[in-house]
Enzyme design. Sequence first.
Site, PDB file in Angstrom:
ATOM      1  N   ASP A  52       0.840  -1.209   0.000  1.00  0.00           N
ATOM      2  CA  ASP A  52       0.000   0.000   0.000  1.00  0.00           C
ATOM      3  C   ASP A  52       0.869   1.251   0.000  1.00  0.00           C
ATOM      4  OD1 ASP A  52      -2.362   1.393  -0.041  1.00  0.00           O
ATOM      5  OD2 ASP A  52      -3.044   0.787   1.946  1.00  0.00           O
ATOM      6  N   CYS A  86      -3.607   6.314  -2.079  1.00  0.00           N
ATOM      7  CA  CYS A  86      -4.382   5.411  -2.923  1.00  0.00           C
ATOM      8  C   CYS A  86      -4.502   6.043  -4.296  1.00  0.00           C
ATOM      9  CB  CYS A  86      -5.755   5.133  -2.328  1.00  0.00           C
ATOM     10  SG  CYS A  86      -6.687   4.019  -3.404  1.00  0.00           S
TER      11      CYS A  86
HETATM   12  P1  HMG Z   1      -9.978  -5.329 -15.880  1.00  0.00           P
HETATM   13  O1  HMG Z   1      -9.591  -4.287 -16.819  1.00  0.00           O
HETATM   14  O2  HMG Z   1     -11.416  -5.373 -15.478  1.00  0.00           O
HETATM   15  O3  HMG Z   1      -9.606  -6.807 -16.286  1.00  0.00           O
HETATM   16  O4  HMG Z   1      -9.060  -5.206 -14.604  1.00  0.00           O
HETATM   17  P2  HMG Z   1      -9.422  -7.515 -17.624  1.00  0.00           P
HETATM   18  O5  HMG Z   1      -9.508  -8.946 -17.262  1.00  0.00           O
HETATM   19  O6  HMG Z   1     -10.337  -6.959 -18.689  1.00  0.00           O
HETATM   20  O7  HMG Z   1      -7.902  -7.178 -18.045  1.00  0.00           O
HETATM   21  C1  HMG Z   1      -7.464  -5.923 -18.523  1.00  0.00           C
HETATM   22  C2  HMG Z   1      -5.949  -5.959 -18.669  1.00  0.00           C
HETATM   23  O8  HMG Z   1      -5.342  -6.175 -17.388  1.00  0.00           O
HETATM   24  C3  HMG Z   1      -5.448  -7.100 -19.530  1.00  0.00           C
HETATM   25  O9  HMG Z   1      -4.231  -6.679 -20.130  1.00  0.00           O
HETATM   26  C4  HMG Z   1      -5.153  -8.190 -18.544  1.00  0.00           C
HETATM   27  O10 HMG Z   1      -4.194  -9.108 -18.989  1.00  0.00           O
HETATM   28  C5  HMG Z   1      -4.598  -7.387 -17.382  1.00  0.00           C
HETATM   29  P3  HMG Z   1      -4.171  -6.095 -21.630  1.00  0.00           P
HETATM   30  O11 HMG Z   1      -4.775  -7.178 -22.478  1.00  0.00           O
HETATM   31  O12 HMG Z   1      -5.010  -4.832 -21.615  1.00  0.00           O
HETATM   32  O13 HMG Z   1      -2.712  -5.849 -21.839  1.00  0.00           O
HETATM   33  N1  HMG Z   1      -4.805  -8.063 -16.091  1.00  0.00           N
HETATM   34  C6  HMG Z   1      -3.830  -8.321 -15.208  1.00  0.00           C
HETATM   35  N2  HMG Z   1      -2.509  -8.080 -15.246  1.00  0.00           N
HETATM   36  C7  HMG Z   1      -1.788  -8.486 -14.186  1.00  0.00           C
HETATM   37  N3  HMG Z   1      -2.334  -9.081 -13.094  1.00  0.00           N
HETATM   38  C8  HMG Z   1      -3.652  -9.321 -13.040  1.00  0.00           C
HETATM   39  C9  HMG Z   1      -4.447  -8.942 -14.132  1.00  0.00           C
HETATM   40  N4  HMG Z   1      -5.767  -9.020 -14.379  1.00  0.00           N
HETATM   41  C10 HMG Z   1      -5.977  -8.488 -15.575  1.00  0.00           C
HETATM   42  N5  HMG Z   1      -4.179  -9.889 -11.973  1.00  0.00           N
HETATM   43  C11 HMG Z   1      -8.195  -5.522 -12.415  1.00  0.00           C
HETATM   44  C12 HMG Z   1      -9.373  -5.717 -13.368  1.00  0.00           C
HETATM   45  C13 HMG Z   1      -8.692  -5.690 -11.022  1.00  0.00           C
HETATM   46  C14 HMG Z   1      -7.130  -6.557 -12.740  1.00  0.00           C
HETATM   47  C15 HMG Z   1      -7.604  -4.109 -12.653  1.00  0.00           C
HETATM   48  O14 HMG Z   1      -8.636  -3.161 -12.577  1.00  0.00           O
HETATM   49  C16 HMG Z   1      -6.518  -3.755 -11.657  1.00  0.00           C
HETATM   50  O15 HMG Z   1      -5.456  -4.350 -11.648  1.00  0.00           O
HETATM   51  N6  HMG Z   1      -6.745  -2.727 -10.838  1.00  0.00           N
HETATM   52  C17 HMG Z   1      -5.752  -2.246  -9.887  1.00  0.00           C
HETATM   53  C18 HMG Z   1      -6.323  -2.351  -8.525  1.00  0.00           C
HETATM   54  C19 HMG Z   1      -5.297  -1.980  -7.476  1.00  0.00           C
HETATM   55  O16 HMG Z   1      -4.257  -2.607  -7.368  1.00  0.00           O
HETATM   56  N7  HMG Z   1      -5.621  -0.938  -6.680  1.00  0.00           N
HETATM   57  C20 HMG Z   1      -4.814  -0.538  -5.581  1.00  0.00           C
HETATM   58  C21 HMG Z   1      -4.882  -1.540  -4.461  1.00  0.00           C
HETATM   59  S1  HMG Z   1      -6.400  -1.489  -3.525  1.00  0.00           S
HETATM   60  C22 HMG Z   1      -6.079  -0.342  -2.265  1.00  0.00           C
HETATM   61  O17 HMG Z   1      -5.060   0.288  -2.270  1.00  0.00           O
HETATM   62  C23 HMG Z   1      -7.080  -0.230  -1.133  1.00  0.00           C
HETATM   63  C24 HMG Z   1      -6.606  -0.960   0.139  1.00  0.00           C
HETATM   64  O18 HMG Z   1      -5.344  -0.477   0.555  1.00  0.00           O
HETATM   65  C25 HMG Z   1      -7.640  -0.739   1.266  1.00  0.00           C
HETATM   66  C26 HMG Z   1      -8.020   0.720   1.470  1.00  0.00           C
HETATM   67  O19 HMG Z   1      -7.128   1.547   1.745  1.00  0.00           O
HETATM   68  O20 HMG Z   1      -9.206   1.016   1.362  1.00  0.00           O
HETATM   69  C27 HMG Z   1      -6.489  -2.463  -0.106  1.00  0.00           C
HETATM   70 MG    MG Z   2      -5.022   1.286   1.757  1.00  0.00          MG
END
Ligand code: HMG
Ligand code: MG
Length: 297
Positions: free
Chosen positions: A26, A249
């Site tokens: 994070d 974030c």
């Molecule tokens: P999507 O666009 O809906 O998924 O993403 P998709 O299946 O259509 O795939 C789109 C592209 O992403 C494709 O690549 C996939 O291969 C790739 P392209 O063909 O365009 O080159 N892809 C991936 N690549 C690597 N690893 C994977 C993966 N899945 C698909 N697992 C998805 C859905 C969730 C993957 C995307 O929206 C994403 O990665 N989002 C990032 C989310 C993230 O990491 N956010 C920050 C963390 S959460 C946070 O910080 C909150 C927390 O701290 C708590 C709080 O504070 O509240 C936890």
């Molecule tokens: Mg967080």
Amino acid sequence: MTGGYAHSLSSALPKSVKIVEVGPRDGLQNETAVPLEVKVELINRLSQTGLTHIESGAFVSAKKIPQMTESGEVFQQIQRTANVSYSALTPNLKGLEQAIASNVDEVAVFTSASESFCQRNINCSIAESLERFKPVIDLSNEHSIPVRGYLSCVIDCPYDGETDPNSVASLTRQMLDIGCYEISLGDTIGTGTPLRVAAMLEAVLAHCPKQQIAVHFHDTYGQAIANIYQALLMGITTIDSSIAGLGGCPYAKGASGNVATENVVYLCEGLGVETSVDMDKLASATRYICQQLAKAP
Ligand code: HMG
Ligand code: MG
């Protein structure tokens, strides 16, 4: 402690807490990308502090979070310490497969209590996210990998405004029911104050055991330590924090870093709540990462 008030306060607090260190994930996901060897060295230093859980990476889209692209290499190169669980975020099966190949100890799925944040963060509705998690949890179970759940925006959403504590309670219950062993409740933009945190936790604890609830505070308004104190008084014993207060974030503009692990340890030591973490070793990890990021510790 001597006085009657201090005595009754101390008996209202838990004897010990577990700190989940989220800095390498994070924290670093929202800082200027650091080289692979810096991530590895940070995790190696954190591994020597007594922390028992280190979130070390995320298997997510490289286009969305470029800082986490080398998570596979991070897991290959870190020196693992016995009694430390090294975990990663896995939003879908693609991420989970990479996590399994990287020999992670634990994974985490993540959704939001608000629709707009969910769409921006993981590109689906809340209901779709829960459906997406089911196969992730099934495959994790087959590999005996525990699954943690994160619920974001449990106080406010940067797009939808105030979050209803009853929605937080219902989603937390649903995430436990589909197989998460623990739900970390995220005040993603750090707008919570103890009164609102109490109302949210009260709603959640009416439906979920406190042993399965963790708190995850960002510190935008300097309220995180007060909010953690409130959570401790309500019996919560798992606290997320980030070394040096790194982070933010990417989908919540203006959100500052997580509460600093050093500050949580200091609070707990002062309250007589055991953390198992060595402050001097923690300080060494703090100095190291602050130097690398050219930040003041
Ligand atoms: P999507 O666009 O809906 O998924 O993403 P998709 O299946 O259509 O795939 C789109 C592209 O992403 C494709 O690549 C996939 O291969 C790739 P392209 O063909 O365009 O080159 N892809 C991936 N690549 C690597 N690893 C994977 C993966 N899945 C698909 N697992 C998805 C859905 C969730 C993957 C995307 O929206 C994403 O990665 N989002 C990032 C989310 C993230 O990491 N956010 C920050 C963390 S959460 C946070 O910080 C909150 C927390 O701290 C708590 C709080 O504070 O509240 C936890
Ligand atoms: Mg967080």
